[in-house]
Design an enzyme around this catalytic site. Structure first.
Site, short mmCIF file in Angstrom:
data_model
loop_
_atom_site.label_atom_id
_atom_site.label_comp_id
_atom_site.label_asym_id
_atom_site.label_seq_id
_atom_site.Cartn_x
_atom_site.Cartn_y
_atom_site.Cartn_z
CG HIS A 156 -1.68 -1.21 1.47
ND1 HIS A 156 -2.94 -1.46 0.96
CD2 HIS A 156 -1.34 -2.32 2.17
CE1 HIS A 156 -3.34 -2.67 1.35
NE2 HIS A 156 -2.38 -3.22 2.08
CB SER A 277 14.14 22.22 -14.84
OG SER A 277 13.37 23.38 -14.99
CE LYS A 283 12.23 19.19 -10.98
NZ LYS A 283 11.15 19.88 -11.67
CD GLU A 290 9.21 12.17 -15.43
OE1 GLU A 290 8.23 12.87 -15.12
OE2 GLU A 290 10.34 12.64 -15.66
#
Ligand code: ARG
Length: 457
Positions: A156, A277, A283, A290
């Site tokens: 979970h 970024s 970043k 992704e």
């Protein structure tokens, strides 16, 4: 240009209809397979005396030159041709004259395209399998390096029990092993030759389908000509297999995204496989993971597309079936790209074992072990579970963990507690004690790695 199939129709189609009808922009990918199929066909026609031996040789030589010229770029695929089958036959006839017109004896584009697609996808399966095996070995190597790195295992997405990072990684190796197996299973069913089914009903010529199949490396032939030309199960199966594989890569990607976030910081991805970024200089984005997760959607889409094309088609060939190629080609390319990038990303990924350990220390993931400790000293599990829960609640209140909870406090809950309780809740020991087959202990992880490597041979 007059159509080779101009018969009862004039063949003078509207430009817009021609463009719509054409598949050469995507089926030219199969030129090698188309030529290989034609060579085998010519050889069979010659050996069965359907055409003269010298004619077969002439056809085969002509096909050789076409193949060579396409490979070297001397010959370019003519985009105005309807499809790759027409193109090859047309060039052949231009080059060797009227003998070229004999190639299509005892054959139809219906069995020809079914053949080409099987040959093409068979090769794709081999390429994908090789890349997948490489990735699986990389995962095994990573697991070896981190076989004793403690981290929280989750259910979970809540910290559940201590596991080793090696164990967690090997779960993916097991998935990939099944994917390898599914690919080989799919290949086995795919590896039957449809050529000789002709348009749909077979042929009146005395052909030798088995001879042709053998030359092309098939294990046998499709036993019903109508099925031979209209079956695309092999492409559907491959689509399904690739979808499952992408699902595995996508789950792995999701974890890599989580692990590389500041909230977890369990792993550090290499600069080579991350991006910055354009606005936020701090970043380091896990774009590769992704994108693999995102591309999973296309592969699922390709699969659904193909299922939908085939649904409701009467036997045998229907032009709808021309729509079988782009999706599955796209899936194969996508999977190969994803496997390459994913392999590089995992190979260069390092674990922040310090952060993994820290996370493992704060979630009471040894609470089950505390209960087991009492059980081993004679307490019933349900009671032990309850006591362990009460102790966890007290620890939370007092800002303690099971490792720092004082012995006299333990003793208030049960007189079974003694000094050795601290060994029982030690996180490393908790993982090490899970020696059951397939468990998280170092010994078990080593066994898993050896097993996977053996299977991959
Ligand atoms: N381009 C066609 C396809 O991909 C080849 C088969 C054409 N057959 C036909 N009867 N028109 O399916």
């Amino acid at each position: 240009m007059a159509k080779m199939w101009a018969g009862v129709t004039s063949g003078e189609t509207a430009k817009i209809a021609d463009d719509f009808n054409s598949s050469i922009s995507f089926d030219s990918k199969m030129y090698k397979q188309d030529i290989a199929g034609s060579m085998a066909h010519a050889a069979m026609l010659g050996s069965k005396g359907i055409i003269e031996g010298w004619e077969a040789d002439y056809l085969i030589d002509g096909l050789h030159t076409i193949l060579e010229d396409l490979e070297t770029g001397k010959l370019e695929v003519d985009p105005s041709c309807e499809d790759i089958h027409m193109f090859v036959e047309q060039v052949l006839t231009e080059r060797i004259g009227d003998v070229g017109k004999k190639l299509h004896t005892a054959r139809s584009r219906n069995d020809q395209v079914a053949l080409d697609l099987r040959l093409y996808l068979r090769e794709q399966i081999d390429e994908i399998t090789e890349k997948l095996k490489k990735l699986t070995l990389i995962v095994c190597e990573k697991a070896e390096s981190y076989k004793d790195a403690i981290m929280p295992g989750y259910t979970h997405l809540q910290r559940a029990q201590p596991v080793t990072f090696g164990h967690h990684l090997m779960a993916y190796a097991m998935m990939f092993l099944r994917d390898v197996d599914r690919l080989s299973d799919c290949r086995r069913r795919m590896n039957l030759s449809p050529i000789g089914s002709c348009a749909l009903a077979g042929t009146t010529y005395d052909t030798d389908r088995k001879l042709e199949a053998e030359r092309l490396g098939f294990d046998g032939i499709c036993m019903n000509s109508m099925d031979g030309v209209s079956d695309r199960d092999f492409a559907l199966e491959l689509s399904g297999v690739l979808s499952i594989l992408m699902m595995h890569l996508s789950r792995f990607s999701e974890e890599v995204v989580l692990w590389s976030s500041w909230e977890f910081k369990f792993v550090e991805l290499s600069d080579a496989f991350t991006t910055g970024s354009s606005i936020m200089p701090q970043k380091k984005n896990p774009d590769m993971a992704e994108l693999v997760r995102g591309k999973t959607g296309r592969v699922y889409g390709d699969m659904i597309g193909l299922f939908t094309v085939l649904k409701g088609l009467p036997l045998a060939y229907n032009k709808d079936m021309q729509e079988d190629k782009e999706g599955i080609f796209d899936s194969c390319e996508t999977v190969k790209n994803c496997l390459d990038v994913f392999s590089g990303m995992i190979e260069t990924m390092t674990a922040r074992t310090d952060n993994m350990m820290k996370a493992a220390q704060n979630g009471f993931i040894n609470a089950t072990d505390l209960a087991d400790y009492m059980v081993k000293k004679g307490e019933a599990f349900r009671n032990a579970y309850k006591i362990s829960g009460q102790i966890v609640a007290e620890c939370m209140e007092k800002g303690l963990v099971l490792e720092t909870y004082p012995l006299e406090e333990y003793k208030k809950h049960s007189n079974l507690f003694e000094e050795d309780v601290y060994e029982a809740v030690d996180l490393k020991a908790c993982a090490e004690k899970r020696i059951s087959e397939g468990g998280t202990s170092v010994q078990s992880v080593e066994k898993q790695i050896a097993y996977v490597k053996e299977q991959l041979k």
